[in-house]
Design a protein around this motif. Structure first.
Motif, short mmCIF file in Angstrom:
data_model
loop_
_atom_site.label_atom_id
_atom_site.label_comp_id
_atom_site.label_asym_id
_atom_site.label_seq_id
_atom_site.Cartn_x
_atom_site.Cartn_y
_atom_site.Cartn_z
N SER A 2 30.75 -0.03 101.93
CA SER A 2 32.10 -0.60 101.98
C SER A 2 32.60 -1.00 100.60
N GLU A 3 31.68 -1.36 99.69
CA GLU A 3 32.07 -1.74 98.34
C GLU A 3 32.60 -0.57 97.53
N VAL A 4 32.23 0.65 97.90
CA VAL A 4 32.80 1.81 97.22
C VAL A 4 34.30 1.85 97.43
N GLY A 5 34.73 1.61 98.67
CA GLY A 5 36.16 1.54 98.95
C GLY A 5 36.83 0.37 98.28
N MET A 6 36.15 -0.78 98.27
CA MET A 6 36.71 -1.96 97.59
C MET A 6 36.82 -1.75 96.09
N LEU A 7 35.86 -1.02 95.51
CA LEU A 7 35.91 -0.75 94.08
C LEU A 7 37.10 0.13 93.73
N ILE A 8 37.38 1.11 94.57
CA ILE A 8 38.56 1.96 94.35
C ILE A 8 39.83 1.13 94.41
N ALA A 9 39.91 0.25 95.42
CA ALA A 9 41.08 -0.64 95.53
C ALA A 9 41.17 -1.56 94.32
N PHE A 10 40.04 -2.03 93.85
CA PHE A 10 39.99 -2.91 92.68
C PHE A 10 40.56 -2.22 91.44
N LEU A 11 40.18 -0.97 91.22
CA LEU A 11 40.63 -0.25 90.03
C LEU A 11 42.09 0.19 90.15
N VAL A 12 42.52 0.54 91.37
CA VAL A 12 43.88 1.07 91.56
C VAL A 12 44.90 -0.05 91.71
N ILE A 13 44.65 -0.98 92.63
CA ILE A 13 45.64 -2.01 92.93
C ILE A 13 45.75 -3.02 91.79
N ARG A 26 31.43 -1.84 112.76
CA ARG A 26 32.04 -3.16 112.71
C ARG A 26 31.99 -3.76 111.30
N LEU A 27 30.81 -3.71 110.69
CA LEU A 27 30.66 -4.38 109.40
C LEU A 27 31.41 -3.64 108.30
N VAL A 28 31.29 -2.32 108.24
CA VAL A 28 32.00 -1.55 107.22
C VAL A 28 33.50 -1.70 107.37
N ALA A 29 33.99 -1.57 108.61
CA ALA A 29 35.43 -1.65 108.85
C ALA A 29 35.99 -3.02 108.50
N SER A 30 35.33 -4.07 108.98
CA SER A 30 35.85 -5.42 108.74
C SER A 30 35.76 -5.80 107.27
N THR A 31 34.62 -5.47 106.62
CA THR A 31 34.44 -5.81 105.22
C THR A 31 35.42 -5.06 104.34
N LEU A 32 35.55 -3.75 104.57
CA LEU A 32 36.43 -2.93 103.74
C LEU A 32 37.89 -3.31 103.94
N ALA A 33 38.30 -3.51 105.20
CA ALA A 33 39.70 -3.86 105.47
C ALA A 33 40.06 -5.20 104.83
N LEU A 34 39.20 -6.19 104.98
CA LEU A 34 39.47 -7.50 104.40
C LEU A 34 39.49 -7.42 102.88
#
Length: 225
Positions: free
Chosen positions: A112-123, A24-32
């Motif tokens: 979850s921040e690993v995924g957000m960091l990738i989105a941060f660098l790419v998007i 729940r936490l990883v999915a919701s945090t990463l998706a948001l």
């Protein structure tokens, strides 16, 4: 002491196992987090001209909102079913329950921040930190601070019907100095020529020390209220 450490890791594993089952936490945090980066990227036309200050500010803004909203739902099922009451029966200092929840939440949010960091660098097409080790330490320290404060406030508002609203509202004013310190430290990791890191490191360490000591003094009283 050995029993306390054993109980600590047992509680940590319980939290991690619960998250692995539901996610729940990883999915919701990463998706948001990814959605927020996408919206900001579109609004800023690909963010091709963002400075280090803007990039750092946007990164921690997204991490803050994604983490605060995700943490309000992290243990909602446990609260509803009364599962947290079982931990109170363990023959240990009750502050250990908080530290176990803090550490497990820190690990989950960091994943979850690993995924957000990738989105941060790419998007956002953000500049790659010139000092990756410094950047990693800032992210870990900032995540540890945010999850510690968030876990404390979530327990403080645990019995309230407005818990989902109170935690984000209380978290923002409480973490303003930490938020500013993390932005400045992130900028320094991207542009090493910027000075003044020691001041913001002291702010970060001060928050970590405060929320490492405060639960030891107050958590047992909070659990009984």
């Amino acid at each position: 002491m050995l029993m306390a450490w054993s109980m600590f890791w047992t509680l940590v594993w319980k939290e991690l196992r619960t998250e692995l089952r539901g996610g729940r936490l990883v999915a919701s945090t990463l998706a948001l987090g990814v959605l927020l980066f996408l919206v900001v990227g579109i609004a800023l036309n690909g963010a091709s001209n963002l400075t280090a200050d803007w990039s750092a500010g946007l990164f921690w803004m997204v991490v803050f909102f994604a983490t605060s909203i995700g943490m309000t739902r992290a243990d909602v099922k446990e609260q509803e079913l009364g599962g947290s009451l079982g931990s109170l029966l363990a023959p240990i200092d009750r502050s250990l329950i908080f530290y176990a929840k803090w550490f497990s939440t820190f690990i989950i949010v960091l994943v979850s921040e690993v995924g957000m960091l990738i989105a941060f660098l790419v998007i956002l097409n953000a500049p790659v930190p010139q000092n990756p080790l410094h950047f990693a330490l800032v992210v870990m320290g900032g995540t540890l601070g945010l999850t510690g404060i968030g876990s404390f406030l979530a327990q403080l508002a645990g019995s309230s019907s407005l818990r989902d609203i109170l935690v984000p509202l209380l978290l923002f004013p409480t973490t303003i100095p930490l938020f500013i310190a993390l932005i400045r430290l992130t900028v320094i990791s991207m542009v090493p020529t910027v000075s003044g890191a020691h001041i913001w490191v002291e702010v970060l360490v001060g928050y970590l020390v405060l929320f490492a000591v405060m639960p030891f003094l107050l958590y047992e009283t909070m659990m009984e209220v």
